[in-house]
Scaffold this active site. Structure first.
Site, PDB file in Angstrom:
ATOM      1  N   THR A 179       0.787  -1.142  -0.094  1.00 29.55           N
ATOM      2  CA  THR A 179       0.177   0.206   0.008  1.00 29.55           C
ATOM      3  C   THR A 179       0.893   1.304  -0.144  1.00 29.55           C
ATOM      4  O   THR A 179       0.373   2.489  -0.807  1.00 29.55           O
ATOM      5  CB  THR A 179      -0.814   0.085   1.120  1.00 29.55           C
ATOM      6  OG1 THR A 179      -0.271   0.213   2.408  1.00 29.55           O
ATOM      7  CG2 THR A 179      -1.881  -1.065   1.238  1.00 29.55           C
ATOM      8  N   ARG A 195      23.176 -13.192   3.013  1.00 27.60           N
ATOM      9  CA  ARG A 195      22.444 -11.619   3.022  1.00 27.60           C
ATOM     10  C   ARG A 195      23.432 -11.123   1.871  1.00 27.60           C
ATOM     11  O   ARG A 195      22.790 -10.041   0.911  1.00 27.60           O
ATOM     12  CB  ARG A 195      22.777 -10.828   4.346  1.00 27.60           C
ATOM     13  CG  ARG A 195      21.415 -10.544   5.006  1.00 27.60           C
ATOM     14  CD  ARG A 195      21.757  -9.665   6.146  1.00 27.60           C
ATOM     15  NE  ARG A 195      21.277 -10.345   7.287  1.00 27.60           N
ATOM     16  CZ  ARG A 195      20.012 -10.555   7.178  1.00 27.60           C
ATOM     17  NH1 ARG A 195      19.027 -10.499   6.795  1.00 27.60           N
ATOM     18  NH2 ARG A 195      19.481 -11.435   8.671  1.00 27.60           N
ATOM     19  N   LEU A 231      19.014  -5.589   5.768  1.00 30.93           N
ATOM     20  CA  LEU A 231      20.058  -5.328   4.242  1.00 30.93           C
ATOM     21  C   LEU A 231      21.464  -5.440   5.148  1.00 30.93           C
ATOM     22  O   LEU A 231      21.613  -5.054   6.285  1.00 30.93           O
ATOM     23  CB  LEU A 231      19.905  -3.952   3.745  1.00 30.93           C
ATOM     24  CG  LEU A 231      18.528  -3.875   3.042  1.00 30.93           C
ATOM     25  CD1 LEU A 231      18.247  -2.390   2.936  1.00 30.93           C
ATOM     26  CD2 LEU A 231      18.562  -4.722   1.835  1.00 30.93           C
ATOM     27  N   ASN A 270      13.351   4.298   4.253  1.00 31.76           N
ATOM     28  CA  ASN A 270      12.461   3.247   4.744  1.00 31.76           C
ATOM     29  C   ASN A 270      11.485   3.976   5.571  1.00 31.76           C
ATOM     30  O   ASN A 270      11.693   5.166   6.027  1.00 31.76           O
ATOM     31  CB  ASN A 270      13.121   2.471   5.835  1.00 31.76           C
ATOM     32  CG  ASN A 270      12.609   1.355   6.344  1.00 31.76           C
ATOM     33  OD1 ASN A 270      11.683   0.631   5.853  1.00 31.76           O
ATOM     34  ND2 ASN A 270      12.364   1.075   7.762  1.00 31.76           N
ATOM     35  N   HIS A 281       8.891   3.386   8.661  1.00 30.86           N
ATOM     36  CA  HIS A 281       8.639   2.616   9.989  1.00 30.86           C
ATOM     37  C   HIS A 281       7.171   3.056  10.885  1.00 30.86           C
ATOM     38  O   HIS A 281       6.941   4.326  10.756  1.00 30.86           O
ATOM     39  CB  HIS A 281       9.688   2.970  10.853  1.00 30.86           C
ATOM     40  CG  HIS A 281       9.502   1.985  12.197  1.00 30.86           C
ATOM     41  ND1 HIS A 281       9.800   0.493  12.349  1.00 30.86           N
ATOM     42  CD2 HIS A 281       9.011   2.182  13.627  1.00 30.86           C
ATOM     43  CE1 HIS A 281       9.531   0.165  13.394  1.00 30.86           C
ATOM     44  NE2 HIS A 281       9.097   1.163  14.267  1.00 30.86           N
ATOM     45  N   ASP A 325      16.146   0.775  12.264  1.00 27.20           N
ATOM     46  CA  ASP A 325      15.224   1.992  12.573  1.00 27.20           C
ATOM     47  C   ASP A 325      16.037   3.055  13.337  1.00 27.20           C
ATOM     48  O   ASP A 325      15.402   3.847  14.196  1.00 27.20           O
ATOM     49  CB  ASP A 325      14.109   1.172  13.576  1.00 27.20           C
ATOM     50  CG  ASP A 325      13.089   0.380  12.881  1.00 27.20           C
ATOM     51  OD1 ASP A 325      13.222   0.109  11.786  1.00 27.20           O
ATOM     52  OD2 ASP A 325      12.747  -0.680  13.543  1.00 27.20           O
ATOM     53  N   ALA A 374      -1.711   7.577   7.386  1.00 28.77           N
ATOM     54  CA  ALA A 374      -0.738   8.736   7.578  1.00 28.77           C
ATOM     55  C   ALA A 374       0.680   8.184   6.758  1.00 28.77           C
ATOM     56  O   ALA A 374       1.218   9.270   6.251  1.00 28.77           O
ATOM     57  CB  ALA A 374      -0.237   8.837   9.162  1.00 28.77           C
ATOM     58  N   GLU A 375       1.054   6.878   6.964  1.00 32.35           N
ATOM     59  CA  GLU A 375       2.085   6.634   6.073  1.00 32.35           C
ATOM     60  C   GLU A 375       1.909   7.121   4.570  1.00 32.35           C
ATOM     61  O   GLU A 375       3.133   7.638   3.835  1.00 32.35           O
ATOM     62  CB  GLU A 375       2.460   5.029   6.099  1.00 32.35           C
ATOM     63  CG  GLU A 375       2.757   4.527   7.560  1.00 32.35           C
ATOM     64  CD  GLU A 375       3.067   3.102   7.237  1.00 32.35           C
ATOM     65  OE1 GLU A 375       3.426   2.595   6.471  1.00 32.35           O
ATOM     66  OE2 GLU A 375       2.924   2.317   8.488  1.00 32.35           O
TER      67      GLU A 375
HETATM   68  C1  GRF Z   1       3.940  -0.729   6.731  1.00 30.10           C
HETATM   69  O1  GRF Z   1       3.285  -0.465   7.949  1.00 30.10           O
HETATM   70  C2  GRF Z   1       5.575   0.096   6.895  1.00 30.10           C
HETATM   71  O2  GRF Z   1       5.433   0.977   7.870  1.00 30.10           O
HETATM   72  C3  GRF Z   1       6.197  -1.106   7.647  1.00 30.10           C
HETATM   73  O3  GRF Z   1       5.584  -2.239   6.878  1.00 30.10           O
HETATM   74  C4  GRF Z   1       4.264  -1.923   6.302  1.00 30.10           C
HETATM   75  C5  GRF Z   1       4.133  -2.138   4.808  1.00 30.10           C
HETATM   76  O4  GRF Z   1       2.706  -1.957   4.342  1.00 30.10           O
HETATM   77  N1  GRF Z   1       7.468  -1.191   7.439  1.00 30.10           N
HETATM   78  P1  GRF Z   1       2.539  -2.083   2.953  1.00 30.10           P
HETATM   79  O5  GRF Z   1       3.093  -3.397   2.298  1.00 30.10           O
HETATM   80  O6  GRF Z   1       3.062  -0.804   2.249  1.00 30.10           O
HETATM   81  O7  GRF Z   1       0.957  -1.915   2.668  1.00 30.10           O
END
Ligand code: GRF
Length: 202
Positions: free
Chosen positions: A12, A66, A94, A108, A110, A146, A174-175
């Site tokens: 998403t 890795r 990574l 990234n 989080h 993180d 929010a993301e």
């Molecule tokens: C998100 O909550 C992100 O913060 C975390 O993994 C989730 C990924 O969700 N790192 P999506 O695959 O983008 O829906």
């Protein structure tokens, strides 16, 4: 900037980056040219395909370490001319080599207000701590998980009867706003990661 996005799942956040970068009115200054998933068949790959973006599956289980897995991703990223890498629900740690190689060009997202609630169980930990707010953080990736300079954050409320799933959904909305904003800052040269690991704002 040519952007590569690494995913492992529903994608998403990838979708929010696709929508923003494909909308000329947002002037993000970035174009997603490659999506890599370490898991085949995930919804995120379908999202990329629907948007006409090249996808590659690189299964980590096909590699002995890795480092060799990351090197295989690097081959694809470089072949596509990628300049900025966004992790969007990419569930692999990574290698130091990869992180250093992409220093200043690796973001990234989080699902907490860092530096609080690091790790893979952020929502669970937030609920257990009974805090009243949570949110999301877009940050540059450092070798330490993180950590790394914070580019964008957005706050959401936590309600007493929230479940992990409900909180996760609220944080995701929010993301989906914060990640495109952060990418725009980087792609348009608004921010730069300094040698000492802190941000410079232009
Ligand atoms: C998100 O909550 C992100 O913060 C975390 O993994 C989730 C990924 O969700 N790192 P999506 O695959 O983008 O829906």
């Amino acid at each position: 900037k040519r952007v590569g996005v690494l995913i492992s799942g529903s994608g998403t956040n990838l979708q929010s980056l696709i929508n923003a970068t494909q909308d000329p009115s947002q002037h993000i200054g970035a174009e997603i040219v490659l999506v890599i998933s370490n898991k085949p068949g995930v919804e995120g790959l379908k999202r990329a395909e629907r948007a006409g973006i090249k996808t590659v599956v690189i299964k980590h289980t096909d590699y002995p370490s890795r480092e060799t897995f990351d090197a295989a991703m690097n081959v694809e990223l470089h072949a596509a001319g990628v300049e900025v890498v966004c992790l969007a629900g990419f569930m692999r740690i990574l290698s130091e080599q990869f992180v250093k190689h992409w220093k200043g060009a690796l973001l990234n997202i989080h699902p907490s207000l860092l530096p609080s609630f690091k790790g893979a169980n952020a929502h669970k930990d937030v609920l257990a701590a009974r805090v009243r707010v949570s949110g999301c953080t877009v940050h540059f990736v450092e070798v330490d998980i993180d950590s790394g300079a914070i580019v964008e954050q957005e706050v959401v409320p936590v309600f007493p009867d929230d479940t992990e799933k409900i909180l996760q959904e609220r944080v995701k909305t929010a993301e989906h706003r914060a990640y495109p904003r952060a990418l725009k800052h980087l792609a348009t040269g608004r921010i730069k990661l300094k040698e000492d690991g802190t941000l410079h704002w232009n």
